[in-house]
Design a protein around this motif. Structure first.
Motif, PDB file in Angstrom:
ATOM      1  N   ALA A  30       0.838  -1.190   0.000  1.00 10.44           N
ATOM      2  CA  ALA A  30       0.000   0.000   0.000  1.00 10.44           C
ATOM      3  C   ALA A  30       0.878   1.247   0.000  1.00 10.44           C
ATOM      4  CB  ALA A  30      -0.908   0.002   1.222  1.00 10.44           C
ATOM      5  N   MET A  31       0.357   2.306  -0.593  1.00 11.63           N
ATOM      6  CA  MET A  31       1.116   3.555  -0.661  1.00 11.63           C
ATOM      7  C   MET A  31       0.205   4.728  -0.353  1.00 11.63           C
ATOM      8  SD  MET A  31       3.698   3.026  -3.867  1.00 11.63           S
ATOM      9  CE  MET A  31       4.810   4.284  -3.240  1.00 11.63           C
ATOM     10  N   ALA A  32       0.822   5.879  -0.207  1.00  9.90           N
ATOM     11  CA  ALA A  32       0.033   7.060   0.130  1.00  9.90           C
ATOM     12  C   ALA A  32       0.788   8.326  -0.228  1.00  9.90           C
ATOM     13  CB  ALA A  32      -0.291   7.071   1.618  1.00  9.90           C
ATOM     14  N   TRP A  33       0.040   9.387  -0.269  1.00  8.29           N
ATOM     15  CA  TRP A  33       0.584  10.740  -0.307  1.00  8.29           C
ATOM     16  C   TRP A  33       0.226  11.421   1.008  1.00  8.29           C
ATOM     17  CZ3 TRP A  33       3.851  12.504  -3.915  1.00  8.29           C
ATOM     18  CH2 TRP A  33       3.897  11.855  -5.149  1.00  8.29           C
ATOM     19  N   PHE A  34       1.225  12.056   1.600  1.00 10.97           N
ATOM     20  CA  PHE A  34       1.058  12.894   2.768  1.00 10.97           C
ATOM     21  C   PHE A  34       1.478  14.305   2.387  1.00 10.97           C
ATOM     22  CE2 PHE A  34       0.364  10.135   6.501  1.00 10.97           C
ATOM     23  CZ  PHE A  34       0.541   8.891   5.925  1.00 10.97           C
ATOM     24  N   ARG A  35       1.119  15.262   3.219  1.00 16.21           N
ATOM     25  CA  ARG A  35       1.623  16.614   3.032  1.00 16.21           C
ATOM     26  C   ARG A  35       1.941  17.213   4.394  1.00 16.21           C
ATOM     27  NH1 ARG A  35      -3.670  20.056   0.901  1.00 16.21           N
ATOM     28  NH2 ARG A  35      -4.703  20.249   2.920  1.00 16.21           N
ATOM     29  N   GLN A  36       2.781  18.224   4.351  1.00 14.93           N
ATOM     30  CA  GLN A  36       3.211  18.860   5.594  1.00 14.93           C
ATOM     31  C   GLN A  36       3.338  20.354   5.404  1.00 14.93           C
ATOM     32  OE1 GLN A  36       6.973  17.402   7.139  1.00 14.93           O
ATOM     33  NE2 GLN A  36       6.347  17.849   9.221  1.00 14.93           N
ATOM     34  N   PHE A  37       2.818  21.078   6.377  1.00 13.36           N
ATOM     35  CA  PHE A  37       2.949  22.526   6.403  1.00 13.36           C
ATOM     36  C   PHE A  37       4.017  22.885   7.424  1.00 13.36           C
ATOM     37  CE2 PHE A  37      -0.489  22.373   3.742  1.00 13.36           C
ATOM     38  CZ  PHE A  37      -1.645  21.900   4.329  1.00 13.36           C
ATOM     39  N   PRO A  38       4.663  24.045   7.281  1.00 14.22           N
ATOM     40  CA  PRO A  38       5.713  24.439   8.236  1.00 14.22           C
ATOM     41  C   PRO A  38       5.206  24.405   9.668  1.00 14.22           C
ATOM     42  CG  PRO A  38       5.731  25.895   6.342  1.00 14.22           C
ATOM     43  CD  PRO A  38       4.515  25.020   6.186  1.00 14.22           C
ATOM     44  N   GLY A  39       5.953  23.734  10.522  1.00 11.47           N
ATOM     45  CA  GLY A  39       5.600  23.677  11.926  1.00 11.47           C
ATOM     46  C   GLY A  39       4.467  22.737  12.275  1.00 11.47           C
ATOM     47  N   LYS A  40       4.005  21.980  11.295  1.00 11.88           N
ATOM     48  CA  LYS A  40       2.879  21.063  11.518  1.00 11.88           C
ATOM     49  C   LYS A  40       3.305  19.618  11.289  1.00 11.88           C
ATOM     50  CE  LYS A  40      -0.320  24.354  11.885  1.00 11.88           C
ATOM     51  NZ  LYS A  40      -1.244  24.525  13.022  1.00 11.88           N
ATOM     52  N   GLU A  41       2.507  18.710  11.796  1.00 12.45           N
ATOM     53  CA  GLU A  41       2.718  17.296  11.545  1.00 12.45           C
ATOM     54  C   GLU A  41       2.306  16.959  10.107  1.00 12.45           C
ATOM     55  OE1 GLU A  41       4.314  16.058  15.033  1.00 12.45           O
ATOM     56  OE2 GLU A  41       3.583  14.588  13.593  1.00 12.45           O
ATOM     57  N   ARG A  42       2.905  15.914   9.575  1.00 11.50           N
ATOM     58  CA  ARG A  42       2.462  15.428   8.273  1.00 11.50           C
ATOM     59  C   ARG A  42       1.027  14.938   8.388  1.00 11.50           C
ATOM     60  NH1 ARG A  42       7.569  11.762   6.224  1.00 11.50           N
ATOM     61  NH2 ARG A  42       9.070  13.483   6.175  1.00 11.50           N
ATOM     62  N   GLU A  43       0.257  15.188   7.323  1.00 15.12           N
ATOM     63  CA  GLU A  43      -1.121  14.708   7.315  1.00 15.12           C
ATOM     64  C   GLU A  43      -1.376  13.904   6.048  1.00 15.12           C
ATOM     65  OE1 GLU A  43      -3.709  18.095   7.432  1.00 15.12           O
ATOM     66  OE2 GLU A  43      -3.275  18.676   5.374  1.00 15.12           O
ATOM     67  N   LEU A  44      -2.214  12.918   6.202  1.00 14.00           N
ATOM     68  CA  LEU A  44      -2.551  12.064   5.068  1.00 14.00           C
ATOM     69  C   LEU A  44      -3.372  12.838   4.042  1.00 14.00           C
ATOM     70  CD1 LEU A  44      -2.592   9.124   3.899  1.00 14.00           C
ATOM     71  CD2 LEU A  44      -4.785   8.867   5.090  1.00 14.00           C
ATOM     72  N   VAL A  45      -3.079  12.580   2.784  1.00 18.95           N
ATOM     73  CA  VAL A  45      -3.878  13.134   1.692  1.00 18.95           C
ATOM     74  C   VAL A  45      -4.741  12.037   1.095  1.00 18.95           C
ATOM     75  CG1 VAL A  45      -3.819  14.240  -0.568  1.00 18.95           C
ATOM     76  CG2 VAL A  45      -2.129  14.871   1.189  1.00 18.95           C
ATOM     77  N   ALA A  46      -4.088  10.942   0.704  1.00 19.64           N
ATOM     78  CA  ALA A  46      -4.795   9.816   0.091  1.00 19.64           C
ATOM     79  C   ALA A  46      -3.938   8.571   0.217  1.00 19.64           C
ATOM     80  CB  ALA A  46      -5.100  10.098  -1.376  1.00 19.64           C
ATOM     81  N   THR A  47      -4.595   7.423   0.248  1.00 18.59           N
ATOM     82  CA  THR A  47      -3.903   6.147   0.359  1.00 18.59           C
ATOM     83  C   THR A  47      -4.522   5.152  -0.612  1.00 18.59           C
ATOM     84  OG1 THR A  47      -3.371   4.305   1.854  1.00 18.59           O
ATOM     85  CG2 THR A  47      -5.351   5.557   2.350  1.00 18.59           C
TER      86      THR A  47
END
Length: 121
Positions: A30-47
């Motif tokens: 399984a794979m996914a895309w995550f994203r991260q904003f400055p000073g924030k935790e990575r968050e899931l986009v899609a899996t």
């Protein structure tokens, strides 16, 4: 662990589109895309599942983003449409230890270096 390399980020205007790609050095589950904003935790986009038949999206990605994969080419893609300034961030490709879509960062064993997406208003 496999090596993952993202590409396709860049600068786009509000309402525009980008297609992110990720190439794996070996077989992935399984794979996914995550994203991260400055000073924030990575968050899931899609899996997406190992077979590519099952995909799951977080609310902000539904109806705008599409995750897909080509196992023959060992690639993962994220088509992003109708981009908004709040989508600006670093986007990461990740590979999980299991075959089904996974929602926690802890489920992922390999990560790419990230690609910057910037959406101007």
């Amino acid at each position: 662990q496999v090596r993952l390399e993202e590409s396709g980020g860049g600068l786009v205007q509000t309402g525009g589109s980008l297609r992110l790609s990720c190439v794996a050095s070996g077989t992935t589950l399984a794979m996914a895309w995550f994203r991260q904003f400055p000073g924030k935790e990575r968050e899931l986009v899609a899996t997406i599942s190992w077979t590519g038949t099952t995909a799951r999206y977080v609310d902000f990605a539904k109806d705008r983003f599409t995750i897909s994969r080509n196992n023959d080419k060992r690639t993962l893609s994220l088509q992003m449409n109708n981009l908004k300034p709040e989508d600006t961030g670093v986007y990461y490709c990740a590979a999980a230890g299991g075959v089904n879509p996974a929602f926690s960062q802890r489920d992922y064993t390999s990560w790419g270096q990230g690609t910057q997406v910037t959406v101007s208003s």
